[in-house]
Write a protein that holds these residues in place. Structure first.
Motif, mmCIF file in Angstrom:
data_model
loop_
_atom_site.group_PDB
_atom_site.id
_atom_site.type_symbol
_atom_site.label_atom_id
_atom_site.label_comp_id
_atom_site.label_asym_id
_atom_site.label_seq_id
_atom_site.Cartn_x
_atom_site.Cartn_y
_atom_site.Cartn_z
ATOM 1 N N SER A 148 32.889 42.182 42.170
ATOM 2 C CA SER A 148 32.167 40.927 41.970
ATOM 3 C C SER A 148 31.000 40.841 42.946
ATOM 4 N N ASN A 149 29.832 40.492 42.434
ATOM 5 C CA ASN A 149 28.664 40.303 43.313
ATOM 6 C C ASN A 149 28.171 38.873 43.278
ATOM 7 N N SER A 150 29.031 37.975 42.841
ATOM 8 C CA SER A 150 28.640 36.566 42.730
ATOM 9 C C SER A 150 28.599 35.925 44.111
ATOM 10 N N ASN A 153 31.195 33.168 44.610
ATOM 11 C CA ASN A 153 32.593 33.543 44.462
ATOM 12 C C ASN A 153 33.443 32.811 45.500
ATOM 13 N N THR A 158 37.068 39.620 46.476
ATOM 14 C CA THR A 158 36.743 40.285 45.219
ATOM 15 C C THR A 158 35.354 40.920 45.237
ATOM 16 N N THR A 159 34.611 40.742 46.335
ATOM 17 C CA THR A 159 33.365 41.489 46.503
ATOM 18 C C THR A 159 33.637 42.830 47.172
ATOM 19 N N SER A 176 37.446 43.891 40.534
ATOM 20 C CA SER A 176 37.350 42.958 39.413
ATOM 21 C C SER A 176 36.257 41.926 39.664
ATOM 22 N N ASP A 177 35.498 41.617 38.600
ATOM 23 C CA ASP A 177 34.488 40.560 38.685
ATOM 24 C C ASP A 177 34.947 39.303 37.948
ATOM 25 N N SER A 178 36.227 39.220 37.651
ATOM 26 C CA SER A 178 36.916 38.126 36.946
ATOM 27 C C SER A 178 36.771 38.215 35.432
ATOM 28 N N TYR A 328 28.788 43.171 29.102
ATOM 29 C CA TYR A 328 29.876 43.543 29.999
ATOM 30 C C TYR A 328 30.728 44.663 29.387
#
Length: 371
Positions: A148-150, A153, A158-159, A176-178, A328
């Motif tokens: 995940s790069n949000s 977040n 999760t990054t 995982s990026d959800s 995705y």
């Protein structure tokens, strides 16, 4: 300080340093490389404030020991363009470094290193694991893309990439990026320890292992940090303190239904369909099984629509329909190296687990439930 060093050795080291630090850092000291010449060896040190780098170079001629700080980006940009096999550094005074080759001479301004942080690369007593170059490359290519790069977040863990020992010989890693998830199980040696690491550490390890042609990486771990040890290079990264979501069981759980298709057939269809939906906020691929065929529809109010039909190799379901984010979905499939892939699921709108010819890799994607 006065030293002479082979250009390719210096440039390879500076390249790794510049991939770690930020040349636009508001603290100019952290955009510098610390160069120490002492006891027949050259030590290059860098930090971005969180991750640290140290490389010891023995293949160097030291005429005069010294200790300097210089902008890493400027030094790399210049020395990488030098056409000579060796480069000489000659410190003129506290502010000027002269860089000489048989056919050129330049002067670069030095930086005051009084505020440079003291870095500790000692890993005595830390736990250790060893991972092969091939394994790290697989993680970089097939797991890291799903981190995940949000910036919003709620769980920073999760990054990163989760490493979890299955037993004393095998370890699993997850990202995982959800919306999607990647799972990989691999062999390792050393202490069974669970940790979450920054993706950049994997990239740097692969880059250095490829350059040095090493076959494996030694990774030392404390409660808060890890140190990558490759030959005479040490790279220290902080470990994530947060707990990674408990999602491994979701991808390992047994599913009731499945169907198998050729991967190339699917990626080709999705690539063509993307022409129609690439401008949509949610580019949708509508997959449907009916009459022993898989069909994929792409609909755009602006560009039109597209219809694709793909033969099933086998299927346990006669009727099935799901909507997936095309972008995705395709990017996930592009990480898979396999002739065939199998979709495993319990019901419509339930997460889909994708398996391939390699049983050690799994992917998961969440359908679009509301449109």
């Amino acid at each position: 300080m006065k030293i002479t060093i082979k250009k390719n050795i210096l440039v390879d080291c500076l390249k790794n340093i510049n991939s770690l630090i930020d040349s636009n850092n508001l603290n100019p000291t952290l955009s510098a490389v610390h160069i120490k010449a002492t006891e027949g060896k050259l030590i290059l040190i860098a930090t971005n404030g969180a991750a640290n780098f140290q490389q010891i170079i023995s293949d160097v001629t030291i005429d005069k020991p010294g200790d300097i700080f210089v902008k890493a980006r400027i030094l790399y940009d210049y020395t990488s363009k030098v056409n000579q096999e060796s480069i000489t550094f000659n410190q003129i005074d506290e502010k000027i470094l002269q860089i000489n080759t048989p056919k050129s001479s330049s002067e670069i301004n030095l930086i005051d290193g009084a505020s440079y942080p003291i870095l500790d690369f000692n890993y005595d007593g830390w736990k250790k694991i060893t991972i092969s170059h091939d394994t790290l490359f697989n993680i970089s290519q097939r797991v890291k893309p799903f981190v995940s790069n949000s910036y919003t977040n709620t769980n920073p863990a999760t990054t990163g990439i989760l490493f979890n020992p299955v037993d004393e010989k095998q370890m699993e890693c997850v990202a995982s990026d959800s919306f999607r998830m990647a799972y990989y199980k691999f062999d390792y040696s050393g202490d069974p320890i669970k940790f979450i690491i920054e993706p950049k550490a994997i990239d740097m390890a692969v880059e250095i292992l490829t350059t040095t042609k090493n076959k494996s990486l030694d990774l030392y771990l404390s409660e808060k940090h890890c140190i990558l040890n490759i030959n005479d290079t040490l790279i220290q990264f902080p470990l994530f303190k947060n707990t990674y979501p408990n999602i491994i069981n979701a991808i390992l759980s047994k599913q009731k239904n499945s169907f198998t298709i050729k991967l190339d057939d699917l990626t080709s269809a999705l690539s063509r369909g993307y022409v129609f939906v690439s401008n949509e906020q949610k580019p949708i691929a509508n997959l449907k099984i009916e009459n022993k065929k898989l069909t994929i529809k792409f609909i755009s109010s602006e560009r039109g629509n597209s219809f694709e039909e793909i033969d099933l190799i086998n299927s346990t379901v006669d009727n099935f329909e799901v909507k997936l984010n095309q972008k995705y979905f395709l990017s996930m499939l592009n990480t898979i190296k396999s002739e065939n892939i199998t979709f495993n699921f319990n019901s419509t709108n339930a997460p889909i687990i994708i398996s391939s010819d390699n049983p050690y890799f799994l992917n998961l994607i969440v359908p679009l439930r509301s449109l």
